[in-house]
Design a protein around this motif. Structure first.
Motif, PDB file in Angstrom:
ATOM      1  N   LYS A 171       0.828  -1.278   0.036  1.00 37.89           N
ATOM      2  CA  LYS A 171       0.120  -0.025  -0.008  1.00 37.89           C
ATOM      3  C   LYS A 171       1.082   1.173  -0.129  1.00 37.89           C
ATOM      4  O   LYS A 171       1.881   1.333   0.751  1.00 37.89           O
ATOM      5  CB  LYS A 171      -0.921  -0.036   1.178  1.00 37.89           C
ATOM      6  CG  LYS A 171      -2.037   1.040   1.365  1.00 37.89           C
ATOM      7  CD  LYS A 171      -3.050   0.189   0.541  1.00 37.89           C
ATOM      8  CE  LYS A 171      -4.407   1.456   0.694  1.00 37.89           C
ATOM      9  NZ  LYS A 171      -5.537   1.120  -0.016  1.00 37.89           N
ATOM     10  N   ARG A 172       0.767   2.338  -1.074  1.00 37.93           N
ATOM     11  CA  ARG A 172       1.393   3.343  -1.017  1.00 37.93           C
ATOM     12  C   ARG A 172       1.314   4.228   0.211  1.00 37.93           C
ATOM     13  O   ARG A 172       2.214   4.882   0.800  1.00 37.93           O
ATOM     14  CB  ARG A 172       1.345   4.104  -2.321  1.00 37.93           C
ATOM     15  CG  ARG A 172       1.668   3.307  -3.390  1.00 37.93           C
ATOM     16  CD  ARG A 172       1.270   4.516  -4.786  1.00 37.93           C
ATOM     17  NE  ARG A 172       1.858   3.680  -5.904  1.00 37.93           N
ATOM     18  CZ  ARG A 172       2.948   4.078  -6.304  1.00 37.93           C
ATOM     19  NH1 ARG A 172       4.020   4.906  -5.880  1.00 37.93           N
ATOM     20  NH2 ARG A 172       3.284   3.471  -7.319  1.00 37.93           N
ATOM     21  N   LYS A 173       0.118   4.553   0.668  1.00 39.51           N
ATOM     22  CA  LYS A 173      -0.252   5.625   1.572  1.00 39.51           C
ATOM     23  C   LYS A 173       0.178   4.798   3.128  1.00 39.51           C
ATOM     24  O   LYS A 173      -0.184   3.911   3.375  1.00 39.51           O
ATOM     25  CB  LYS A 173      -1.735   6.197   1.711  1.00 39.51           C
ATOM     26  CG  LYS A 173      -1.753   6.926   0.398  1.00 39.51           C
ATOM     27  CD  LYS A 173      -3.297   7.544   0.668  1.00 39.51           C
ATOM     28  CE  LYS A 173      -3.116   8.850  -0.386  1.00 39.51           C
ATOM     29  NZ  LYS A 173      -4.353   9.626   0.112  1.00 39.51           N
ATOM     30  N   VAL A 174       0.593   5.835   4.033  1.00 42.57           N
ATOM     31  CA  VAL A 174       0.758   5.431   5.319  1.00 42.57           C
ATOM     32  C   VAL A 174      -0.581   5.586   5.772  1.00 42.57           C
ATOM     33  O   VAL A 174      -1.596   6.378   5.529  1.00 42.57           O
ATOM     34  CB  VAL A 174       1.543   6.516   6.111  1.00 42.57           C
ATOM     35  CG1 VAL A 174       1.508   6.131   7.852  1.00 42.57           C
ATOM     36  CG2 VAL A 174       2.969   6.296   5.588  1.00 42.57           C
ATOM     37  N   PHE A 175      -1.135   4.575   6.845  1.00 37.93           N
ATOM     38  CA  PHE A 175      -2.302   4.626   7.585  1.00 37.93           C
ATOM     39  C   PHE A 175      -2.198   4.944   8.898  1.00 37.93           C
ATOM     40  O   PHE A 175      -1.271   4.703   9.699  1.00 37.93           O
ATOM     41  CB  PHE A 175      -3.006   3.155   7.772  1.00 37.93           C
ATOM     42  CG  PHE A 175      -4.354   3.050   8.349  1.00 37.93           C
ATOM     43  CD1 PHE A 175      -5.515   3.409   7.636  1.00 37.93           C
ATOM     44  CD2 PHE A 175      -4.467   2.605   9.570  1.00 37.93           C
ATOM     45  CE1 PHE A 175      -6.709   3.238   8.490  1.00 37.93           C
ATOM     46  CE2 PHE A 175      -5.498   2.440  10.334  1.00 37.93           C
ATOM     47  CZ  PHE A 175      -6.786   2.934   9.526  1.00 37.93           C
ATOM     48  N   ARG A 176      -2.874   6.142   9.417  1.00 37.03           N
ATOM     49  CA  ARG A 176      -2.820   6.671  10.590  1.00 37.03           C
ATOM     50  C   ARG A 176      -4.064   6.078  11.582  1.00 37.03           C
ATOM     51  O   ARG A 176      -5.289   6.293  10.942  1.00 37.03           O
ATOM     52  CB  ARG A 176      -2.830   8.378  10.537  1.00 37.03           C
ATOM     53  CG  ARG A 176      -2.979   9.048  11.791  1.00 37.03           C
ATOM     54  CD  ARG A 176      -3.153  10.723  11.517  1.00 37.03           C
ATOM     55  NE  ARG A 176      -3.495  11.381  12.735  1.00 37.03           N
ATOM     56  CZ  ARG A 176      -4.582  11.210  13.193  1.00 37.03           C
ATOM     57  NH1 ARG A 176      -5.827  11.029  12.225  1.00 37.03           N
ATOM     58  NH2 ARG A 176      -4.862  12.138  14.005  1.00 37.03           N
ATOM     59  N   PHE A 177      -3.651   5.900  12.733  1.00 34.81           N
ATOM     60  CA  PHE A 177      -4.988   5.439  13.577  1.00 34.81           C
ATOM     61  C   PHE A 177      -4.427   5.903  15.005  1.00 34.81           C
ATOM     62  O   PHE A 177      -3.535   6.393  15.337  1.00 34.81           O
ATOM     63  CB  PHE A 177      -5.400   4.134  13.654  1.00 34.81           C
ATOM     64  CG  PHE A 177      -4.210   3.211  14.062  1.00 34.81           C
ATOM     65  CD1 PHE A 177      -4.091   2.552  15.319  1.00 34.81           C
ATOM     66  CD2 PHE A 177      -3.105   2.755  13.329  1.00 34.81           C
ATOM     67  CE1 PHE A 177      -3.357   1.598  15.689  1.00 34.81           C
ATOM     68  CE2 PHE A 177      -2.038   1.979  13.682  1.00 34.81           C
ATOM     69  CZ  PHE A 177      -2.009   1.364  14.899  1.00 34.81           C
TER      70      PHE A 177
END
Length: 86
Positions: free
Chosen positions: A19-25
């Motif tokens: 996945k290219r985008k970083v996932f923020r949580f």
């Protein structure tokens, strides 16, 4: 793991980005569930049958996420940064 905000990337065993985008949580059950949905969709898309979750074990912040990962059948890997003074 931070005190309230976390960022993840998805890689396979050959270190290819899934996945290219970083996932923020954030640190609460709704965001943990969002993380689980995110990683599950990546596994489905790329034909993976398991996810290994690596995180840095900073302070006590990782405890709840670690338990969440285990409870959802994923394999948690903890990395502890080693500091040295020269």
């Amino acid at each position: 793991m931070g005190s309230s905000e976390h960022y993840v990337r998805a890689f396979d065993y050959w270190e290819r980005k899934l996945k290219r985008k970083v996932f923020r949580f954030l640190t609460d059950i709704n965001w943990f569930n969002s993380f689980y949905d995110w990683i599950t969709q990546i596994c489905i898309k790329h034909g993976k049958n398991e996810a290994m979750i690596g995180c840095e074990s900073t302070g006590h912040y990782w405890y709840t996420f670690y338990q969440f990962v285990k409870d959802h059948g994923m394999k948690p890997l903890l990395h502890q940064e080693i500091s040295s003074v020269i």
